[in-house]
Design an enzyme around this catalytic site. Structure first.
Site, PDB file in Angstrom:
ATOM      1  N   CYS A  96       0.853  -1.190   0.000  1.00 30.00           N
ATOM      2  CA  CYS A  96       0.000   0.000   0.000  1.00 30.00           C
ATOM      3  C   CYS A  96       0.887   1.238   0.000  1.00 30.00           C
ATOM      4  O   CYS A  96       1.852   1.309   0.763  1.00 30.00           O
ATOM      5  CB  CYS A  96      -0.896  -0.008   1.237  1.00 30.00           C
ATOM      6  SG  CYS A  96      -2.007   1.410   1.328  1.00 30.00           S
ATOM      7  N   LEU A  97       0.532   2.197  -0.847  1.00 32.32           N
ATOM      8  CA  LEU A  97       1.316   3.433  -0.911  1.00 32.32           C
ATOM      9  C   LEU A  97       1.253   4.196   0.403  1.00 32.32           C
ATOM     10  O   LEU A  97       2.129   5.005   0.687  1.00 32.32           O
ATOM     11  CB  LEU A  97       0.811   4.313  -2.063  1.00 32.32           C
ATOM     12  CG  LEU A  97       1.009   3.720  -3.463  1.00 32.32           C
ATOM     13  CD1 LEU A  97       0.322   4.586  -4.518  1.00 32.32           C
ATOM     14  CD2 LEU A  97       2.489   3.564  -3.781  1.00 32.32           C
TER      15      LEU A  97
ATOM     16  N   GLU B  94      -8.980  -0.772  -2.495  1.00 33.81           N
ATOM     17  CA  GLU B  94      -9.298   0.659  -2.621  1.00 33.81           C
ATOM     18  C   GLU B  94     -10.626   1.000  -1.955  1.00 33.81           C
ATOM     19  O   GLU B  94     -10.755   2.047  -1.327  1.00 33.81           O
ATOM     20  CB  GLU B  94      -9.328   1.084  -4.098  1.00 33.81           C
ATOM     21  CG  GLU B  94      -8.086   0.803  -4.917  1.00 33.81           C
ATOM     22  CD  GLU B  94      -6.792   1.247  -4.284  1.00 33.81           C
ATOM     23  OE1 GLU B  94      -6.810   2.088  -3.365  1.00 33.81           O
ATOM     24  OE2 GLU B  94      -5.742   0.727  -4.684  1.00 33.81           O
TER      25      GLU B  94
HETATM   26  O1  GNR Z   1       0.283  -0.220  -5.660  1.00 37.50           O
HETATM   27  C1  GNR Z   1      -0.373  -1.036  -4.997  1.00 37.50           C
HETATM   28  N1  GNR Z   1      -0.133  -2.365  -5.155  1.00 37.50           N
HETATM   29  C2  GNR Z   1      -0.922  -3.355  -4.604  1.00 37.50           C
HETATM   30  C3  GNR Z   1      -0.436  -4.656  -4.616  1.00 37.50           C
HETATM   31  C4  GNR Z   1      -1.180  -5.699  -4.096  1.00 37.50           C
HETATM   32  C5  GNR Z   1      -2.434  -5.433  -3.567  1.00 37.50           C
HETATM   33  C6  GNR Z   1      -2.935  -4.143  -3.546  1.00 37.50           C
HETATM   34  C7  GNR Z   1      -2.187  -3.100  -4.058  1.00 37.50           C
HETATM   35  S1  GNR Z   1      -2.823  -1.486  -4.065  1.00 37.50           S
HETATM   36  C8  GNR Z   1      -1.359  -0.548  -4.014  1.00 37.50           C
HETATM   37  C9  GNR Z   1      -1.666   0.935  -4.178  1.00 37.50           C
HETATM   38  C10 GNR Z   1      -2.459   1.412  -2.993  1.00 37.50           C
HETATM   39  O2  GNR Z   1      -2.001   1.567  -1.899  1.00 37.50           O
HETATM   40  N2  GNR Z   1      -3.724   1.614  -3.182  1.00 37.50           N
HETATM   41  O3  GNR Z   1      -4.503   1.991  -2.155  1.00 37.50           O
HETATM   42 NI    NI Z   2      -3.570   1.228  -0.377  1.00 34.99          NI
END
Ligand code: GNR
Ligand code: NI
Length: 171
Positions: free
Chosen positions: A91-92, A134
């Site tokens: 997750c970012l 999301e």
């Molecule tokens: O970039 C992201 N990669 C990801 C990899 C596996 C499962 C979910 C994700 S979402 C994430 C981007 C993010 O944080 N979206 O909220």
């Molecule tokens: Ni995320």
């Protein structure tokens, strides 16, 4: 277009529940464009408005290799789900942390597009994982919520340490 700041866990603003968009306007179109720019720059596959401190139910994603298939979902709802899959998620908003989470394998999602028109889409595999991840953000949830309390405390400690190191590197 503008790049936006991504909030990081455990920021309490990631816990806010986003409000539905009443009508799709240029405001939402601008936000979606800025979120896509932010997501591409951060090399993510998805981004929810909650992560850029906007309390509206809007998410963007792009799972294509060439990063040229942006998708925007406004007021997304999962109307059918089946099966289960375990995927290593990142997750970012939780940088550098990866952990396995169980999710539905196949989903049908209903949403509004940027034109304000409703559409339905079926998704499976990583696309299904990403949409569920999301929508969780829009409901104030972060993937580390699914970890055991012990693992979650370890994640919090690691992020705190990393932040301290970042601060020391700047000083
Ligand atoms: O970039 C992201 N990669 C990801 C990899 C596996 C499962 C979910 C994700 S979402 C994430 C981007 C993010 O944080 N979206 O909220
Ligand atoms: Ni995320």
């Amino acid at each position: 277009m503008a790049r936006l700041t991504i909030l990081e866990f455990p920021d309490p603003r990631l816990r806010r529940v986003a409000e539905p968009v009443e009508s799709v306007s240029d405001r939402e179109r601008q936000l979606a464009a800025d979120m896509l720019e932010t997501m591409y720059h951060a090399r993510g596959i998805g981004l929810a408005a909650t992560q850029v401190n906007q309390g509206v139910r809007l998410l963007v994603l792009d799972l294509s290799e060439d990063r040229n298939e942006p998708k925007v979902f406004i007021n997304p709802e999962i109307i059918a789900r089946s099966g289960s899959q375990a995927c290593e998620e990142g997750c970012l908003s939780v940088p550098g942390i990866y952990a396995e989470v169980d999710r539905a394998d196949k989903i049908t999602v209903r949403a509004l597009g940027l034109d304000g028109e409703p559409f339905e889409m079926e998704a499976d595999g990583l696309m299904a994982v990403c949409i569920q991840h999301e929508i969780d953000h829009l409901d104030g949830k972060v993937f580390v919520d699914y970890l055991s309390p012990l693992k979650r405390r370890m994640v919090e400690k690691r992020l705190k340490k990393q932040k301290q190191r970042d601060a020391e590197a700047v000083a």
